[in-house]
Scaffold this active site. Structure first.
Site, PDB file in Angstrom:
ATOM      1  N   SER A  80      -9.361   1.182   3.118  1.00 42.43           N
ATOM      2  CA  SER A  80      -8.611   2.039   2.224  1.00 42.43           C
ATOM      3  C   SER A  80      -7.522   1.302   1.430  1.00 42.43           C
ATOM      4  CB  SER A  80      -7.943   3.161   3.034  1.00 42.43           C
ATOM      5  OG  SER A  80      -7.041   2.649   4.002  1.00 42.43           O
ATOM      6  N   GLY A  97      -6.951   0.558  10.008  1.00 47.96           N
ATOM      7  CA  GLY A  97      -7.295   1.399  11.152  1.00 47.96           C
ATOM      8  C   GLY A  97      -8.776   1.384  11.459  1.00 47.96           C
ATOM      9  N   GLY A  98      -9.582   1.026  10.453  1.00 53.28           N
ATOM     10  CA  GLY A  98     -11.029   0.922  10.633  1.00 53.28           C
ATOM     11  C   GLY A  98     -11.592  -0.102   9.673  1.00 53.28           C
ATOM     12  N   GLY A  99     -10.847  -1.218   9.513  1.00 50.05           N
ATOM     13  CA  GLY A  99     -11.251  -2.247   8.558  1.00 50.05           C
ATOM     14  C   GLY A  99     -10.562  -2.116   7.216  1.00 50.05           C
ATOM     15  N   SER A 100      -9.500  -1.321   7.126  1.00 48.92           N
ATOM     16  CA  SER A 100      -8.919  -0.983   5.828  1.00 48.92           C
ATOM     17  C   SER A 100      -8.187  -2.126   5.131  1.00 48.92           C
ATOM     18  CB  SER A 100      -7.977   0.217   5.966  1.00 48.92           C
ATOM     19  OG  SER A 100      -8.710   1.399   6.183  1.00 48.92           O
ATOM     20  N   LYS A 121       0.833  -1.200   0.000  1.00 58.31           N
ATOM     21  CA  LYS A 121       0.000   0.000   0.000  1.00 58.31           C
ATOM     22  C   LYS A 121       0.869   1.252   0.000  1.00 58.31           C
ATOM     23  CE  LYS A 121      -3.864   1.798   2.824  1.00 58.31           C
ATOM     24  NZ  LYS A 121      -4.619   1.541   4.081  1.00 58.31           N
TER      25      LYS A 121
END
Length: 618
Positions: free
Chosen positions: A300, A321-324, A223
């Protein structure tokens, strides 16, 4: 007329006097007369008081002109004083302000290893991996299968294909994709010389039988949030990373040392601040879902998921960080791992949200995720949060059944998803029961508070890190980024401390829960990959309702730091992937792999993506 003027003057004077009295002498109460949730006694961590996140939230889908208008207003004085506070209230982001939380705040979810150590001290993870790969390869199905690490190794070892030939195939594919009328846009930076040099070195090692690891010669991408020499460290923006990197992140360094072929850096949702993968800026564009290019990949880590699901590479790295990691893995029908917080070094990644993010692999199989985990996990002197971690373990992953396991399911929470997803995931749970596991009903209280606490933590930390960028590069940011950071600016120090008090409560709850069950199981996401609208490709989009459904089952692991794994278990009627999620106690990734290997047996026929490159057979 004079009498009327006199009365008007007196009335105006009285109103002005009352206003001045109110402003100068009446004490402002910062709470509310009626609390959003019942007042809670100090120290209570279990039972009652919680409720599932709302199935619907108030917020129109914004794109095109409506998004431009909303973003403009949100960043004016009017927006900051009226519009943004309204958006926060209707989406319940102020809920924690009205609660009494006695727990001390936990600002970083680092958890010490339990004294009891279930795996033998002599265990060598690297010795277990070949057995794990062998068992995984035996379960291959007669129809379509993703090409995994073992497939590449078989070809290299037999001499049928060399890493150099694979590299040339990948380069040709990337060139063709750039010329395509509908490019995949998974890899946003790549370098022919770099790829060929790594491939040539790997080919020489295979010829001399001196390979470095199971990842020698394996194509991987990282990434764009992760530093990789010699690429630009942009994190999905058009203003960061103006100069090429000269130092690898720890994860990139470990991949090089393992002999992997880094084929480039992958696309991502700008600054990781969204869950669709939509990125309309000039350097990136929106990555397409290989199963249906008219649908989002999820974000993301959008490009990493698209690269693996399309066959460009069997392994990619993302950050979660939130399901990325887990959201794009779920939407693209592959495996995604968020390890325990601190398990894998984040050194060399942009510190967008220091307390919620974990680096993890996206792969074609659970075994491949375990290989990446074994090579990447471990302490790094340059990353303090993982220094006290226990030794990575794969103990018990090859146990033939699940007879000793208790699977915790909160059925009310579990059922808060689309009907197709629910039906498939319920069958998957039944399958695990058939292998000897017992399903235990559990109650996850305070789910709404957990959701809000996670939103406050991740957005506050992002706003803090990006404050200079928001001031200096505002016009170069995507519209959705500007809107999310405008909302983040209204969170207070009180909100952030309350959110971290909630984190403490939730971690204490999970410690109690994991004393009675081995893991927690939920669907991966509450919906399948959403459709891309034409205006999204030009301006981006903001869809709070879909974001909440996408993140519903993700936030618990990010807030508390527990590990989580998503595994594909089926497809919707329209052919979009469906996944299930397993969460375990801190540092117990081995249990995730053990259950995940069994769930791969439940997953019947693997559907071939609409966009798929057979790099080995090309």
């Amino acid at each position: 007329m004079e009498g009327e003027s006199c009365w008007l003057l007196l009335w105006s004077t009285a109103v002005a006097g009352l206003l001045l009295f109110y402003l100068g002498f009446v004490r402002r109460v910062t709470g509310a007369a009626r609390t959003a949730f019942p007042r809670r006694e100090a120290g209570r961590v279990a039972g009652g008081g919680g409720r599932p996140p709302p199935m619907r939230a108030w917020s129109p889908r914004l794109s095109g002109f409506s998004l431009r208008l909303c973003v403009h207003l949100a960043n004016t004085a009017f927006g900051q004083h009226f519009l943004v506070p309204l958006l926060m209230r209707v989406n319940n982001f102020t809920a924690l302000r009205f609660l009494d939380l006695a727990e001390d705040p936990t600002f970083v979810p680092v958890v010490a290893e339990e004294e009891k150590n279930d795996h033998p001290e002599s265990e060598n993870v690297l010795e277990i991996l070949p057995k794990l790969m062998e068992v995984s390869s035996r379960s291959a199905r007669p129809m379509f299968n993703f090409k995994g690490i073992q497939d590449y190794l078989n070809c290299y070892r037999s001499g049928e294909v060399t890493p150099l030939q694979v590299a040339k195939n990948i380069i040709a594919t990337l060139e063709d994709d750039e010329r395509s009328s509908l490019p995949l846009q998974a890899i946003v930076q790549w370098d022919r010389k770099e790829i060929l040099k790594m491939a040539e070195d790997s080919t020489a090692r295979y010829q001399s039988k001196q390979t470095l690891s199971l990842l020698d010669g394996i194509p991987v991408c990282l990434k764009e949030e992760i530093k990789v020499v010699p690429y630009h460290h942009r994190s999905g923006t058009q203003y960061l990373g103006m100069e090429p990197e000269t130092e690898d992140a720890t994860a990139a360094q470990k991949l090089r040392e393992a002999g992997a072929i880094i084929i480039g850096v992958s696309n991502m949702h700008e600054l990781g601040i969204g869950t669709t993968g939509c990125n309309p800026n000039r350097y990136h564009g929106t990555a397409r879902n290989p199963y249906n290019p008219q649908h989002f990949t999820g974000g993301s880590s959008s490009g990493s998921a698209a690269a693996v699901a399309s066959g460009l590479c069997p392994l990619a790295l993302g950050t979660d960080g939130g399901g990325s990691v887990r959201i794009p893995a779920s939407f693209c029908g592959i495996v995604g791992l968020k390890g325990t917080f601190g398990r894998t070094s984040e050194f060399g990644c942009h510190p967008l949200s220091y307390s919620t993010v974990s680096l993890g692999p996206l792969s074609t199989s659970v075994a491949d995720a375990a290989v990446a985990y074994a090579i990447l996990a471990g302490p790094d002197p340059r990353y303090p949060y993982g220094l006290g971690q226990p030794k990575p373990s794969l103990s018990g992953v090859l146990t033939p059944d699940l007879k000793d396991l208790k699977l915790g399911v909160d059925w009310t929470f579990f059922k808060a998803c689309d009907a197709e997803i629910l039906a498939t995931c319920q069958k998957a749970v039944k399958f695990l029961e058939g292998l000897g596991a017992s399903v235990v009903d559990v109650s996850l209280p305070e789910l709404e508070e957990i959701r809000v606490a996670h939103v406050i933590c991740i957005l506050s930390e992002m706003r803090d890190f990006l404050q200079p960028d928001f001031n200096n590069s505002f016009d170069q940011m995507n519209l959705e980024t500007r809107l999310n950071l405008a909302i983040a600016s209204k969170f207070t120090a009180l909100d952030y401390i309350k959110a971290n008090r909630q984190r403490s409560r939730t971690m204490a709850l999970l410690q109690q829960m994991f004393a009675n069950v081995n893991c927690l199981i939920t669907p991966g996401t509450a919906c399948c990959a959403p459709r891309i609208q034409d205006s999204d490709l030009l301006t981006g989009c903001s869809d709070v309702r879909t974001t909440l459904r996408t993140m519903r089952y993700m936030q618990l692991a990010n807030l508390t730091g527990i590990p989580a794994l998503v595994i594909p278990v089926g497809y919707s009627i329209s052919g979009l992937p469906i996944s299930i999620q397993i969460m375990a106690k801190w540092w117990d990734e081995a249990l995730l792999f053990r259950i995940g290997l069994k769930l791969e047996q439940f997953h019947g026929i693997t559907a071939k993506p609409a966009i798929y490159y057979d790099i080995l057979g090309q």
